[in-house]
Design an enzyme around this catalytic site. Sequence first.
Site, PDB file in Angstrom:
ATOM      1  N   GLU A 160      22.260  44.118  39.160  1.00  0.00           N
ATOM      2  CA  GLU A 160      22.413  42.558  39.206  1.00  0.00           C
ATOM      3  C   GLU A 160      22.331  42.076  37.713  1.00  0.00           C
ATOM      4  O   GLU A 160      21.161  42.683  37.009  1.00  0.00           O
ATOM      5  CB  GLU A 160      21.441  42.001  40.055  1.00  0.00           C
ATOM      6  CG  GLU A 160      22.016  41.950  41.503  1.00  0.00           C
ATOM      7  CD  GLU A 160      21.478  43.007  42.476  1.00  0.00           C
ATOM      8  OE1 GLU A 160      21.197  44.102  41.757  1.00  0.00           O
ATOM      9  OE2 GLU A 160      21.277  42.792  43.690  1.00  0.00           O
ATOM     10  N   ASP A 180      46.148  32.301  36.554  1.00  0.00           N
ATOM     11  CA  ASP A 180      45.764  33.587  37.263  1.00  0.00           C
ATOM     12  C   ASP A 180      47.036  34.554  37.103  1.00  0.00           C
ATOM     13  O   ASP A 180      48.057  34.284  37.773  1.00  0.00           O
ATOM     14  CB  ASP A 180      45.643  33.392  38.533  1.00  0.00           C
ATOM     15  CG  ASP A 180      45.684  34.334  39.627  1.00  0.00           C
ATOM     16  OD1 ASP A 180      45.468  35.698  39.254  1.00  0.00           O
ATOM     17  OD2 ASP A 180      45.319  34.193  40.699  1.00  0.00           O
ATOM     18  N   TYR A 232      22.408  49.823  41.675  1.00  0.00           N
ATOM     19  CA  TYR A 232      22.271  48.232  41.619  1.00  0.00           C
ATOM     20  C   TYR A 232      22.160  47.652  40.084  1.00  0.00           C
ATOM     21  O   TYR A 232      21.367  48.439  39.475  1.00  0.00           O
ATOM     22  CB  TYR A 232      21.104  47.780  42.566  1.00  0.00           C
ATOM     23  CG  TYR A 232      21.505  47.280  43.888  1.00  0.00           C
ATOM     24  CD1 TYR A 232      22.506  46.389  43.888  1.00  0.00           C
ATOM     25  CD2 TYR A 232      20.961  47.758  44.896  1.00  0.00           C
ATOM     26  CE1 TYR A 232      22.983  45.930  45.251  1.00  0.00           C
ATOM     27  CE2 TYR A 232      21.311  47.499  46.268  1.00  0.00           C
ATOM     28  CZ  TYR A 232      22.531  46.473  46.393  1.00  0.00           C
ATOM     29  OH  TYR A 232      22.791  45.963  47.633  1.00  0.00           O
ATOM     30  N   ARG A 240      40.916  48.811  42.224  1.00  0.00           N
ATOM     31  CA  ARG A 240      40.858  47.326  42.804  1.00  0.00           C
ATOM     32  C   ARG A 240      39.619  46.722  42.302  1.00  0.00           C
ATOM     33  O   ARG A 240      38.491  46.833  42.758  1.00  0.00           O
ATOM     34  CB  ARG A 240      40.681  47.502  44.490  1.00  0.00           C
ATOM     35  CG  ARG A 240      42.026  48.437  45.167  1.00  0.00           C
ATOM     36  CD  ARG A 240      42.126  48.112  46.454  1.00  0.00           C
ATOM     37  NE  ARG A 240      42.797  46.963  46.569  1.00  0.00           N
ATOM     38  CZ  ARG A 240      44.108  47.088  46.634  1.00  0.00           C
ATOM     39  NH1 ARG A 240      44.625  48.079  46.611  1.00  0.00           N
ATOM     40  NH2 ARG A 240      44.837  45.664  46.870  1.00  0.00           N
ATOM     41  N   LYS A 281      46.981  45.940  39.940  1.00  0.00           N
ATOM     42  CA  LYS A 281      48.425  45.503  39.988  1.00  0.00           C
ATOM     43  C   LYS A 281      49.199  46.434  38.814  1.00  0.00           C
ATOM     44  O   LYS A 281      49.140  47.324  38.532  1.00  0.00           O
ATOM     45  CB  LYS A 281      48.768  44.218  40.213  1.00  0.00           C
ATOM     46  CG  LYS A 281      48.185  43.586  41.428  1.00  0.00           C
ATOM     47  CD  LYS A 281      48.538  42.191  41.898  1.00  0.00           C
ATOM     48  CE  LYS A 281      47.856  41.552  43.143  1.00  0.00           C
ATOM     49  NZ  LYS A 281      46.576  41.053  42.762  1.00  0.00           N
ATOM     50  N   THR A 295      43.677  40.549  38.365  1.00  0.00           N
ATOM     51  CA  THR A 295      43.153  41.671  39.138  1.00  0.00           C
ATOM     52  C   THR A 295      43.605  42.892  38.406  1.00  0.00           C
ATOM     53  O   THR A 295      44.151  42.859  37.293  1.00  0.00           O
ATOM     54  CB  THR A 295      43.909  41.680  40.631  1.00  0.00           C
ATOM     55  OG1 THR A 295      45.073  41.689  40.443  1.00  0.00           O
ATOM     56  CG2 THR A 295      43.472  40.672  41.579  1.00  0.00           C
TER      57      THR A 295
HETATM   58  N1  DSN Z   1      48.050  40.234  48.008  1.00  0.00           N
HETATM   59  C1  DSN Z   1      48.415  40.181  46.587  1.00  0.00           C
HETATM   60  C2  DSN Z   1      49.922  40.299  46.509  1.00  0.00           C
HETATM   61  O1  DSN Z   1      50.422  41.275  47.108  1.00  0.00           O
HETATM   62  O2  DSN Z   1      50.415  39.431  45.598  1.00  0.00           O
HETATM   63  C3  DSN Z   1      47.901  38.720  46.398  1.00  0.00           C
HETATM   64  O3  DSN Z   1      46.660  38.809  46.757  1.00  0.00           O
END
Ligand code: DSN
Length: 419
Positions: free
Chosen positions: A57, A202, A55, A238, A232, A229
């Site tokens: 925090e 974003d 943990y 993730r 990707k 994120t």
């Molecule tokens: N689920 C993602 C995508 O496939 O673009 C976005 O959150």
Amino acid sequence: MDAHRALLQQNDPDLYAALVGEEQRQRSGVELIPSENYTYPEVLAALGTVFTNKYSEGYPGRRYYGGQEYTDVIENLARNRACAVFRSEHANVQPLSGSPMNQAAYLAFLEPGDTVLAMDLSHGGHLTHGAPVSHMGRIFNFVRYKTQPDKEGRIDFAEVRKMALETKPKIVLCGYTSYPRDYDYDEFKKIADEVGALTMADVSHIGGLIAGDAMRNPMDYGFDIMTTTTHKSLRGPRGGMILCKKGHAQAIDKSVFPGLQGGPHMNTIAAVAYTLKEAATPDFKTYARNVLANAKTLAKTLMENGGALVTGGTDNHMMVLNTVESVGIDGKEAEKVLDEVAITTNKQIIPDDPNPPLRPSGIRIGTPAATTRGMGEAEMVQLGRWIIDTLQHRGDAGYLAKRRGEVEELCRGFPVPGI
Ligand code: DSN
């Protein structure tokens, strides 16, 4: 790792069998969902470390629990590397994933009822950009701009400016999950400045392409906040991160913790730190350029073979194939037919889609994962032809079985990292 796997196999054979099945699925088929990728073996290793026991925090040097000498090291590595890779003054690497990342960014600056100007979902925006079904859409007043069919699907900045002047947003937000083009960040910034709004991008889909200097970076255009994120095109675990100007650092950090989240996932943060080390290398720049080159080739091949693409092509890593127009079937059926031949895509709504989201008019296709395996332009030409041909031969079981064999044969030449 091998010892850990052996324990899993011995103590939970059902779970282990599913793991082996998923490995086989990922290895034997082509992954063309634009938001997916194959991460580094080092990331898989970091995720499975004892950092998961801790943990933490708070932030480095300011934690609520003892025993933080090593968690501070990894979080500082991740923050410093994120700032360097994205040319940002501050980074928060604790968001658990994309939705809490965007929620924390909004909640840092907005009161309930405040207005955000964002991209419409069916035109390429994201659920967390204020779609009415999302909690954020209930709390804040999202006003949505669209792309223009008569301008080849591009954004009409005169219209965005008009909407901004009328609605006086506190945040002008850009970012997408199904818009196959790049943005003119200067135009968004000018409009936001005129109405006194913050700028937020974003870039979850293209975070890796920005890190690899293959696409424009909103931070270079003076944006206040950028979210991405990490799993990707960036090829990490993730997770999510928020980049911002120094002046916003305190508000963002307070919003993530204690505002929205509790203990950060330190094993994920270790994996993010490793991902960002890779993202700073010349090899990663080559990867990012190859993702774009592959997307251009795949898009061209689809169109040459009768495919109708939303906006008529791509400037990034993805394309949206209007399957109704191309082959006379909806996206749900197209996704299923391609699944049968081990080509994975996802059904996708198109701008102002007359069909419902679970049976939309298209599919979304992207190149980050296939490029990670080392596939290049020759494979993209092959896949583009196979996609259209397979959709045209739906219902022909013999044809589909033969095609699946060909796809699996292709995949055997391109090993998946980490499996
Ligand atoms: N689920 C993602 C995508 O496939 O673009 C976005 O959150």
